[in-house]
Write an enzyme that holds these catalytic residues in place. Structure first.
Site, PDB file in Angstrom:
ATOM      1  NE  ARG A  57      39.624 -23.754  -2.463  1.00 20.49           N
ATOM      2  CZ  ARG A  57      40.683 -24.517  -2.687  1.00 20.49           C
ATOM      3  NH1 ARG A  57      40.534 -25.674  -3.313  1.00 20.49           N
ATOM      4  NH2 ARG A  57      41.889 -24.127  -2.306  1.00 20.49           N
ATOM      5  CD  GLU A  66      35.895 -28.340   1.552  1.00 20.39           C
ATOM      6  OE1 GLU A  66      35.717 -28.400   0.327  1.00 20.39           O
ATOM      7  OE2 GLU A  66      37.030 -28.186   2.082  1.00 20.39           O
ATOM      8  CG  HIS A  94      39.194 -30.117  -0.217  1.00 18.18           C
ATOM      9  ND1 HIS A  94      38.916 -28.780  -0.014  1.00 18.18           N
ATOM     10  CD2 HIS A  94      40.081 -30.142  -1.246  1.00 18.18           C
ATOM     11  CE1 HIS A  94      39.595 -28.041  -0.884  1.00 18.18           C
ATOM     12  NE2 HIS A  94      40.313 -28.859  -1.637  1.00 18.18           N
TER      13      HIS A  94
END
Length: 349
Positions: A266, A295, A314
């Site tokens: 993360r 993000e 991601h």
């Protein structure tokens, strides 16, 4: 119309409560699940909607927002994909018959677990099915950063000559330090062994000697020792209060000037401001990140301007096979919760 005499009904209620629940579903139709629109920007892949629709009636988040009175009493499950729908207090209060929130993926740091549990709602995630895809991406990031693949691609696509100074870093024989030796960390160690890498790891709990020997991993009780000795540091921990900004200015200063930081966990596990300074000032050589905070990053963020950073959006679990497995596991968890059976991947508060 379902007809059942009282003796049989009593027997089902006493000895087969799960069958009674399922019979209720058959009588009333499929249960309702709230989810982002399949095929939408933040929704489950449209190809896999049929897996859900076999067992549930899908209410799209957008449809629910526009007409929540029609569906509020019917929804018994929420499927969270790409952090949506947002399971805040307002949503929970609006769903009186909600029984379970199922997250597509492992990380549940975006869910307020105590809040959801306070409504008597179970929580589940989908571990195990994401391990291989995430470990694969971790190694892909490591290799791409070490061999400067993105820069090489740009040179190959441009009408320019490859400079003699274009050099990468050797991976074979290098030392990889894995922070977080859970399921994914262990998979990474398996892959690293194929590259003849020396593997160090730091974890809350030490693995068994047999497990260490299988992947040739050496335990570092102190993370500082791992940081000092590693050529590549791979972060594979869950985000928690203990791991938030686990890697900051002090930890980065302990790494080799030739070292590379790889983060597949993360974004908040790393102090991003400290990382920018370390990369700008040559404290470490490079970083390869599948995760950031926020993000996506703002387009003017300094990380996006650095040549020694490789950033992905991601996509650690974004393979067709893994996405299908996640959806199937979400359905399995939800059906268990709705039928009163133990939830295979329940996340306890």
């Amino acid at each position: 119309m379902i007809v059942m005499d009282l003796d049989n009904l009593y027997e089902v209620m006493c000895w087969e409560p799960h069958r009674l629940t399922i019979n209720k579903w058959h009588a009333m139709g499929k249960p309702y699940v709230l989810a982002s629109k399949p095929g939408g920007a933040n929704g489950i892949i449209e190809d896999f909607a049929a897996i859900i629709e076999k067992h549930f009636t899908i209410v799209c988040n957008e449809e629910f927002i526009n007409n929540n009175k029609q569906f509020a009493d019917k929804i018994e499950a929420v499927f969270v994909w790409s952090y949506l729908p947002n399971t805040d207090r307002d949503l929970l209060q609006s769903l009186p018959n909600l029984k379970v929130v199922v997250n597509g993926g492992v990380g549940v740091d975006h869910l307020d677990i105590p809040l959801i549990s306070s409504f008597g709602v179970k929580i589940a995630n989908t571990p195990n099915v994401v391990d291989n895809a995430t470990a694969d991406l971790g190694m892909a990031l490591l290799l791409a950063s070490a061999r400067r693949l993105i820069e090489g691609y740009k040179i190959a696509m441009a009408p320019s000559h490859l400079p003699q100074s274009f050099m990468g870093c050797e991976v074979s024989g290098a030392t990889l330090g894995i922070v977080g030796m859970g399921r994914i960390g262990y998979k990474i160690a398996q892959r690293a062994r194929g590259f003849d890498m020396k593997v160090l790891y730091h974890n809350r709990n030490r693995r068994s000697e047999e497990e260490e020997n299988t992947v040739g991993a050496q335990y570092c009780e102190k993370i500082d020792d791992l940081l000092r000795e590693s050529d590549f540091v791979m972060l594979a921990v869950n985000l928690s209060p203990q791991t938030r900004k686990l890697i900051g200015e002090r930890e980065l200063s302990l790494m080799k000037p030739t070292g590379t930081l790889v983060n597949i966990s993360r974004g908040l596990v790393v102090d991003q401001d400290a990382l920018v300074e370390a990369l700008q000032n040559g404290v470490i050589h490079a970083a390869a990140l599948d995760v950031t905070y926020p993000e996506p990053l703002p387009r003017d963020h300094p990380l996006l301007k650095l040549q020694n950073v490789l950033i992905l959006p991601h996509i650690g679990v974004n393979t067709y096979e893994t996405a299908q497995n996640i959806v199937e596991r979400m359905v399995t968890n939800a059906l268990a919760a709705l039928s009163g059976r133990p939830v295979p991947d329940e996340v306890k508060p």
